[in-house]
Scaffold this motif. Sequence first.
Motif, mmCIF file in Angstrom:
data_model
loop_
_atom_site.group_PDB
_atom_site.id
_atom_site.type_symbol
_atom_site.label_atom_id
_atom_site.label_comp_id
_atom_site.label_asym_id
_atom_site.label_seq_id
_atom_site.Cartn_x
_atom_site.Cartn_y
_atom_site.Cartn_z
ATOM 1 N N ALA A 163 -0.721 9.548 -3.694
ATOM 2 C CA ALA A 163 -1.438 9.715 -4.955
ATOM 3 C C ALA A 163 -2.473 10.820 -4.848
ATOM 4 N N PRO A 164 -2.812 11.446 -5.964
ATOM 5 C CA PRO A 164 -3.903 12.434 -5.948
ATOM 6 C C PRO A 164 -5.207 11.787 -5.493
ATOM 7 N N ALA A 165 -6.131 12.613 -5.016
ATOM 8 C CA ALA A 165 -7.394 12.096 -4.479
ATOM 9 C C ALA A 165 -8.187 11.316 -5.526
ATOM 10 N N SER A 166 -8.017 11.642 -6.806
ATOM 11 C CA SER A 166 -8.786 10.987 -7.858
ATOM 12 C C SER A 166 -8.255 9.606 -8.230
ATOM 13 N N VAL A 167 -7.086 9.235 -7.707
ATOM 14 C CA VAL A 167 -6.444 7.967 -8.066
ATOM 15 C C VAL A 167 -6.720 6.915 -6.997
ATOM 16 N N LYS A 168 -7.138 5.727 -7.421
ATOM 17 C CA LYS A 168 -7.382 4.637 -6.482
ATOM 18 C C LYS A 168 -6.058 4.108 -5.932
ATOM 19 N N THR A 169 -6.036 3.857 -4.643
ATOM 20 C CA THR A 169 -4.814 3.365 -4.014
ATOM 21 C C THR A 169 -4.835 1.854 -3.805
ATOM 22 N N THR A 170 -5.913 1.192 -4.212
ATOM 23 C CA THR A 170 -5.985 -0.266 -4.135
ATOM 24 C C THR A 170 -6.184 -0.838 -5.545
ATOM 25 N N PRO A 171 -5.590 -1.974 -5.860
ATOM 26 C CA PRO A 171 -4.643 -2.708 -5.024
ATOM 27 C C PRO A 171 -3.336 -1.927 -4.867
ATOM 28 N N GLY A 172 -2.476 -2.416 -3.970
ATOM 29 C CA GLY A 172 -1.225 -1.712 -3.692
ATOM 30 C C GLY A 172 -0.273 -1.702 -4.865
ATOM 31 N N LYS A 176 0.831 -1.196 0.000
ATOM 32 C CA LYS A 176 0.000 0.000 0.000
ATOM 33 C C LYS A 176 0.872 1.254 0.000
ATOM 34 N N PHE A 177 0.267 2.381 -0.328
ATOM 35 C CA PHE A 177 0.991 3.648 -0.297
ATOM 36 C C PHE A 177 1.477 3.927 1.129
ATOM 37 N N SER A 178 2.777 4.308 1.252
ATOM 38 C CA SER A 178 3.400 4.653 2.538
ATOM 39 C C SER A 178 3.298 3.507 3.545
#
Length: 424
Positions: free
Chosen positions: A357-366, A262-264
Amino acid sequence: MIISKWPAAAVCGLVATLAVGLFPPAAAAADEPTGKPAPKVDLVLDVSGSMRTRDIDGQSRMAAAKQAFNEVLDAVPQEVELGIRTLGADYPGKDTKVGCKDTKQLYPVGPLDRTEAKTAVATLAPTGWTPIGPALLGAADDLEGDGDATRRIVLITDGEDTCAPLDPCEVAREIAAKGIHLTIDTLGLVPDDKTRRQLTCIAEATGGTFTSVQHTDELSRRVTQLVDRAADPVVTPVATEGAARCADAPRIKPGLYSDREKFSEHRWYRVDVLPGQELRASVSVGADRAVNPDYGVLLRAVTVHGREIVRGSEAGDGRTDVISSGLRYPKPPLDNEDEVKPAAETVCLQVSNAFSAPASVKTTPGLPVELTVDLVDSPDEPSDLAAFGLGRGWWLLGTLALTGLVAGLLWGWLSRLRLVWRSN
């Protein structure tokens, strides 16, 4: 019964000669099962209405694709199991729900009958929509089974998906997150910028490639290369899942591993290092979607008690597809190895990333992670800087401080002598 050696040798030679003549070695080897599952490739062809456009070597895109397919099918290696799936081949209407389900398996994945496959492709005519997302899901189902087999989807299209919100980029990420090591390569026929971006995103999500095609021979050559690559693949990473702390981390051996982070996030893995061995590790984290500037990747080797041994880090401030880092940790050999059985040291490897990531970008899957671990003989010569633990910082800091002190004293002494000489 006792038989003399020479007659016995002659009889054995005669039997061996007859055996070789009746059963040639090549034939025997060909009949033996290798035990390795056959590589599988699914060619996904866009048959939407836009494939009528005549801008590839004076002919329509569909005609160019058919010509290229005939050449590709003639060149498929015998060991490859190949299938063909279409999208937009049957429904010419305007009903979105129907048009976005218009994908089917034209030729099933399996041993190739070249004549049958060519005949199936010859019947195609440009018709309907461009449901790339559903087609990728269907192709992934076509390639199910044989977990160790090399699996590859080759998508050939001339436009972007017309069936949102099933975003093909998200579909590709979900396929990659399953850990089945299915690679998607994309080829764009005379693509515009939006199509190029979407096809690049699909390919990057699974470690595949994007190719822009302007001519028929380019299409034929590139698809043939990708099919050949499936027949002679590179090392396939082993899917693993890092833990949130070292105590729960999977114990891994030398090899190539894949994971999702995942991010961070921080993820931990454990490696056993014997005296006289050097641990070499590297990690690559892929930015398979838009990310904010200023990011980094950290790889640390830590003892089970939490003391840092060595670290490697890398940072960036612009768009890049992959960012990597690595480290080395040599463990000196024992003085009397013959008398004492060496005990391995458990080294905890921590993989961290500072992506956002910008708010518009999905962070899943990692984000996709590839971790390489190797154990080699540690350096014998103490002149190897890694043997002194310079990566830990203390040796390096002390060496630089001492060098600076000596250089400063010498410079001051020389300057004073010069001043005295001038005054005299």
